[in-house]
Design a protein around this motif. Structure first.
Motif, short mmCIF file in Angstrom:
data_model
loop_
_atom_site.label_atom_id
_atom_site.label_comp_id
_atom_site.label_asym_id
_atom_site.label_seq_id
_atom_site.Cartn_x
_atom_site.Cartn_y
_atom_site.Cartn_z
N ARG A 94 -53.35 -45.85 -4.42
CA ARG A 94 -52.63 -44.57 -4.56
C ARG A 94 -51.31 -44.57 -3.80
NH1 ARG A 94 -57.84 -42.27 -3.14
NH2 ARG A 94 -58.73 -41.57 -5.09
N CYS B 102 -64.57 -36.05 3.00
CA CYS B 102 -63.75 -36.46 4.15
C CYS B 102 -62.33 -35.92 4.01
CB CYS B 102 -63.67 -37.98 4.23
SG CYS B 102 -65.20 -38.72 4.76
N ALA B 103 -61.78 -36.02 2.82
CA ALA B 103 -60.39 -35.58 2.60
C ALA B 103 -60.29 -34.08 2.86
CB ALA B 103 -59.95 -35.92 1.19
N GLU C 97 -73.32 -36.66 4.04
CA GLU C 97 -72.93 -37.39 5.24
C GLU C 97 -71.82 -36.65 6.00
OE1 GLU C 97 -71.59 -41.92 5.90
OE2 GLU C 97 -70.11 -40.70 4.90
N ASN C 98 -70.74 -36.36 5.30
CA ASN C 98 -69.60 -35.76 6.00
C ASN C 98 -69.63 -34.25 6.03
OD1 ASN C 98 -68.08 -38.18 6.92
ND2 ASN C 98 -68.50 -38.64 4.77
N MET D 90 -60.42 -37.98 -5.56
CA MET D 90 -60.76 -39.09 -4.67
C MET D 90 -61.60 -40.11 -5.41
SD MET D 90 -59.09 -38.39 -1.95
CE MET D 90 -59.73 -39.54 -0.73
N GLU D 91 -61.93 -41.22 -4.71
CA GLU D 91 -62.65 -42.30 -5.36
C GLU D 91 -64.15 -42.01 -5.47
OE1 GLU D 91 -60.61 -42.53 -2.88
OE2 GLU D 91 -61.51 -43.36 -1.08
N ASP D 92 -64.64 -41.07 -4.72
CA ASP D 92 -66.05 -40.67 -4.83
C ASP D 92 -66.23 -39.38 -4.03
OD1 ASP D 92 -66.32 -41.37 -2.10
OD2 ASP D 92 -66.95 -43.40 -2.60
N ILE E 33 -68.03 -38.99 -1.33
CA ILE E 33 -67.97 -39.21 0.13
C ILE E 33 -66.53 -38.99 0.58
CG2 ILE E 33 -68.22 -40.92 1.96
CD1 ILE E 33 -70.29 -42.36 0.19
N ALA E 34 -65.63 -39.65 -0.13
CA ALA E 34 -64.20 -39.54 0.20
C ALA E 34 -63.72 -38.10 0.01
CB ALA E 34 -63.40 -40.50 -0.68
N GLY F 222 -56.59 -36.87 3.49
CA GLY F 222 -56.57 -35.41 3.47
C GLY F 222 -55.63 -34.84 4.51
N PRO G 98 -60.30 -41.85 3.95
CA PRO G 98 -60.22 -40.60 3.18
C PRO G 98 -59.94 -39.38 4.04
CG PRO G 98 -62.47 -41.48 3.18
CD PRO G 98 -61.59 -42.54 3.72
#
Lengths: 386, 188, 291
Positions: C116, A69-70, A95-96, A61-63, A65-66, C83, C79
């Motif tokens: 992406r 979330c993913a 955070e998530n 992911m891009e960071d 945080i992402a 997922g 994001p």
């Protein structure tokens, strides 16, 4: 999917990070969303190689945080999912992580701890995130955090982390450290079926009768995944059993108390620690992760000097095994707590010992493990004051 | 051997960490004893001193760090300078003689010089110097069994290079077996 | 006999959550209506849809649609959706959220998901400010506009969302106002039917805050403004597709191209390196479909 084919049963010489990834695969993890960061990168690299080959998904992911979330999204998509990171990324994931707690999303978050604060020592060990693991996201909640002391345990505890996450429906933390993560050692991967693997706690209730956040007797609600026709609603807002937002103090009381109690009430099932000659010791060393292992050398040295020294190794840092430690506190002469920080778990130890014996922190700002003599000196010192 | 500590050192890119992995794997997987491998390296993956430390034992290894290496291998001057003093008084030091100028050996200690990189170069594959060194180690030290090391090499190197690496291993092994004796202490 | 009042899209609405929280005259309801009509027209079974929202007025959409719906944290629906989609490729995953959520705090996720080309549809209701919290400046707020945090006028240039999406790699980019209900619905339908990262921007009034603070009149006045000032320019370079609530608004379908998705590349790469993976994937999909 035949999980059996993907498990590398047998004897290996693996890094802790690699063992951790293989533990995830053993437990059925088929989604990894992450971001490279030393010293956790090897977990991601292992997953990038392994998951696609066994029908899983790896995405960088891009960071962080992402990434977190993913991982939550993937869990609701029906896959067991995990991520791994270290200090700076752990901060971003908080955070998530909280969203995962609130939405009762099973998944695993691995933190291979390095020395901080901030960028700190990227390639060197620390144990400074133990309180962040407990309290790093905002609000009122309980967590489960496991601390492996060896690559073998990195494997086993990652399996256990997945099992606990599915059983109690929350993101479970594996609090490794750089030394365990980067150390290579024999890792035995059992045959499929030899270790318990807890499946998703799926609801059998028909869609029109289903309440997504109505708990069973153990306070944990069964789950469904997206695409099954349940038209669930899942929110980070305070919600009722339907999952609908209810912005009242009554709804908050009911929901958040249950989210905490599902861990508190079931703590006996979750708690895990190791004792070596802990009862009636002159000095009890309480440690976790690599420090528990390092401490065995000074413990042996002190025993040679005729002292009765025991080890109490935390395997679950959170929840903290307070009943047992409280009991032991009455039998020991003193307690030494080495940790690679300026005092975190020692506060829990002090709380449980409650003045019944002297408690000595052996602090270390990070970058390496303790010098054995520093722990030895503390042991001798505490023994002297007995 | 009950308990032994080996430190392999050199510069990044020489395959020092892989060599450490092979030693550790030989002990823990193929001899079914216990070994821990820890590594020290800077942020760079090329150049810079790097070091792989293997602790091996018949027992459970509580303390995974090296205290005093029984065997010290140096394949670069920088690494040699950084670590040579740590070696056990009666320990064994092995250097790549074309890359390291040694200092005085501790009394009771042993120093062996061998041209791992030159031998590998002779095969036209400089990058197998680490495996040549392991073959040599097998010949001159009883810390790890030769068969276990061979198995570990075969299962650790990239697929398709097994034959090349076994050749390199044998080259180092033969060189070690031909060596008359170790340089006695105090002669450097 | 008692008559039960129903609405044609009731079956896709959580009617037990109505009334909703949106203000009278707000455009979000129109966008939701267009979206639900598009779902119906798509022929895809509603159970295959998942809606993911973030925080804000548009972030509440997930809470009203009778679909699998996820109301995530501020800025993070994309994001989460990535997922969700990658975990279950059979799902049609739609992110429905606002400009502040998706482009300010979530801006990094937005550009990377587009880059992406993950197969999700992002619907962004753009009302030029943060409505939920009382009308603060957003990355879409026009220069010199008044908001509660730009009392002397906005000193920053806004993002042109269509241009940002196109520049980041979206395979489908369109913009309509909530006046263009028919076109907006058609555009959503088109985006849902397309593989890859698709983006639909719905320009909406915020009569309670942005429009009031900028003396743009009532919601009806805004509709009239859109009617008079919208210029439909399909295929326009999004760079030139300006929005200025005092001048013209360029609307239309700006981008509609083909590009392999994340999953396409994954499967292609695996087909080369790991031919048996395809069989594993198929096996797994079957497992999902058995339910």
């Amino acid at each position: 999917m035949k999980a059996e084919k993907s498990i590398l049963s047998g004897k290996h010489f693996f890094q802790g990070d690699t063992a951790c990834a293989e533990g995830g695969i053993y437990a059925g993890c088929r989604f990894f969303g992450g971001y490279p960061i030393t010293p956790a990168t090897e977990v991601a690299e292992r997953m990038a190689e392994r998951l696609p080959a066994i029908g899983g998904i790896y995405i960088q992911m891009e960071d962080e945080i992402a990434s977190m979330c993913a991982v939550l999204g993937a869990a609701w998509g029906g896959r067991k999912s995990m991520t791994s990171t270290s200090g700076p990324g752990f901060s971003l994931m908080m955070e998530n992580f909280g969203l995962g707690i609130m939405t009762e999303t099973p998944c695993v978050l691995v933190n291979v701890q390095r020395a901080g604060p901030s960028t700190g020592l990227p390639t060197a060990v620390g144990q400074g995130d133990m309180m962040q693991a407990r309290w790093g996201s905002h609000g009122v909640y309980e967590v489960i955090a496991l601390c492996p002391s060896s690559p073998q345990e990195a494997f086993n505890l990652t399996v256990r982390a997945f099992n606990l996450s599915e059983k109690y429906r929350l993101p479970v933390l594996v609090m490794m450290d750089e030394v365990v993560g980067h150390m290579t050692e024999k890792v035995v991967i059992p045959e499929p079926g030899e270790l318990e693997v807890v499946p998703r706690r799926e609801s059998r209730v028909a869609p029109d009768a289903y309440l997504p956040f109505k708990p069973d007797a153990d306070l944990v609600p069964p789950m469904v995944r997206a695409g099954q026709g349940y038209h669930i609603h899942v929110t980070g807002l305070t919600h009722d059993e339907r999952g609908y937002p209810v912005i009242t103090k009554e709804a908050q009381e009911k929901l958040v108390r249950r989210l905490c109690d599902k861990i508190r009430v079931n703590r006996k099932d979750i708690l895990s620690w190791e004792e070596r000659e802990a009862e009636n010791a002159d000095v009890l060393v309480v440690a976790y992760g690599i420090t528990a292992r390092i401490a065995m050398l000074p413990i042996q040295m002190a025993r040679k000097k005729g002292l009765k020294v025991g080890l109490f190794r935390l395997i679950t840092a959170w929840p903290f095994p307070e009943e047992r430690l409280r009991k032991l506190a009455g039998t020991v002469g003193g307690v030494v707590v080495p940790e690679i920080n300026y005092g975190q778990m020692v506060f829990e130890v002090e709380r449980c010992v409650a003045g019944k014996a002297p408690v000595r922190l052996v602090s270390h700002m990070g970058g390496s493990t303790h010098r054995p003599e520093d722990i030895l000196n503390a042991i001798m010192d505490v023994a002297k004051n007995k | 051997m009950a308990h032994a500590e080996i430190r392999l050192s050199g510069f990044g890119g020489q395959g020092i960490i892989l060599a450490g992995q092979i030693v550790g794997k030989a002990v823990s997987v193929f001899e079914d004893r216990n070994a821990t491998l820890t590594q020290n390296y800077g942020p760079e993956s090329r150049g810079g001193a790097c070091c792989a430390q293997v602790v091996m034992s018949d027992e459970e290894i509580a303390y995974p760090d090296i205290v005093e290496p029984d065997v010290f291998v140096a394949m670069s001057q920088e690494a040699y300078n950084k670590y040579y003093e740590d070696v056990k008084p009666n320990g064994l030091s092995i250097i790549d003689e074309d890359l390291v100028v040694p200092k005085a050996v501790k009394s009771g200690g042993r120093l062996l010089k061998m041209p791992a990189t030159r031998l590998a170069d002779g095969m036209g594959k400089k990058f197998v110097a680490n495996i040549v060194m392991l073959g040599f180690l097998a010949a001159v030290s009883d810390t790890v069994s030769t068969d276990a090391l061979k198995e570990a090499v075969k299962s650790s190197v990239p697929k398709g290079t097994e034959e090349l690496n076994m050749k390199a291993f044998q080259l180092g092994y033969d060189h070690g077996k031909r060596l008359p004796a170790a340089t006695p202490a105090g002669k450097e | 006999m008692e008559m039960k009042e129903t609405h044609p899209i009731d079956d896709l609405i959580r009617t037990d959550r109505i009334p909703h929280i949106w203000c009278s005259g707000c455009g979000i309801g129109i966008a939701v209506h267009c979206f639900l009509n598009a779902i119906r027209k798509s022929g895809i079974p509603p159970k295959n849809f998942a809606v993911v929202s973030g925080i804000g007025c548009s972030g509440r959409v997930a809470g009203y649609v009778k679909l699998d719906s996820f109301h995530t944290t501020h800025g993070r629906p994309i994001p989460f959706a990535v997922g969700l989609k990658l975990a279950n490729d059979r799902l049609k995953v739609v992110v429905f959220s606002g400009d502040g959520d998706l482009i300010a705090i979530g801006g990094n996720h937005f550009i990377h998901a587009a880059r992406r080309n993950v197969d999700i549809t992002v619907i962004c209701v753009n009302n030029f400010n943060y409505g939920m919290t009382g009308g603060q400046a957003a990355p879409t707020t026009p220069v010199r506009a008044r908001t509660s945090t730009t009392p002397y006028g906005n000193f920053e240039f806004p993002f042109n969302l269509a241009y940002l999406a196109a520049g980041s790699g979206a395979v489908y980019v369109s913009r309509w106002t909530t006046l263009h209900a028919k076109q907006l619905e058609d555009s959503m339908l088109e985006a849902l039917g397309k593989k890859g990262f698709t983006f639909v921007e719905a320009i909406s009034p915020c009569p309670t805050l942005y429009n009031r603070m900028n003396k743009l009149g009532t919601a009806l006045d805004f509709m009239k403004f859109c009617k008079e000032h919208s210029v439909i320019r399909h295929g326009a370079d999004p760079k030139t597709a300006n929005i200025d609530l005092r001048g013209d608004i360029v609307v239309g379908r700006f981008v509609n191209v083909e590009r392999p998705t994340f999953t396409d590349f994954l499967e292609e790469g695996l087909a080369q390196g790991l031919p048996h993976r395809k069989a594993l994937l198929d096996e797994e999909r079957k497992e999902f479909e058995h339910e």
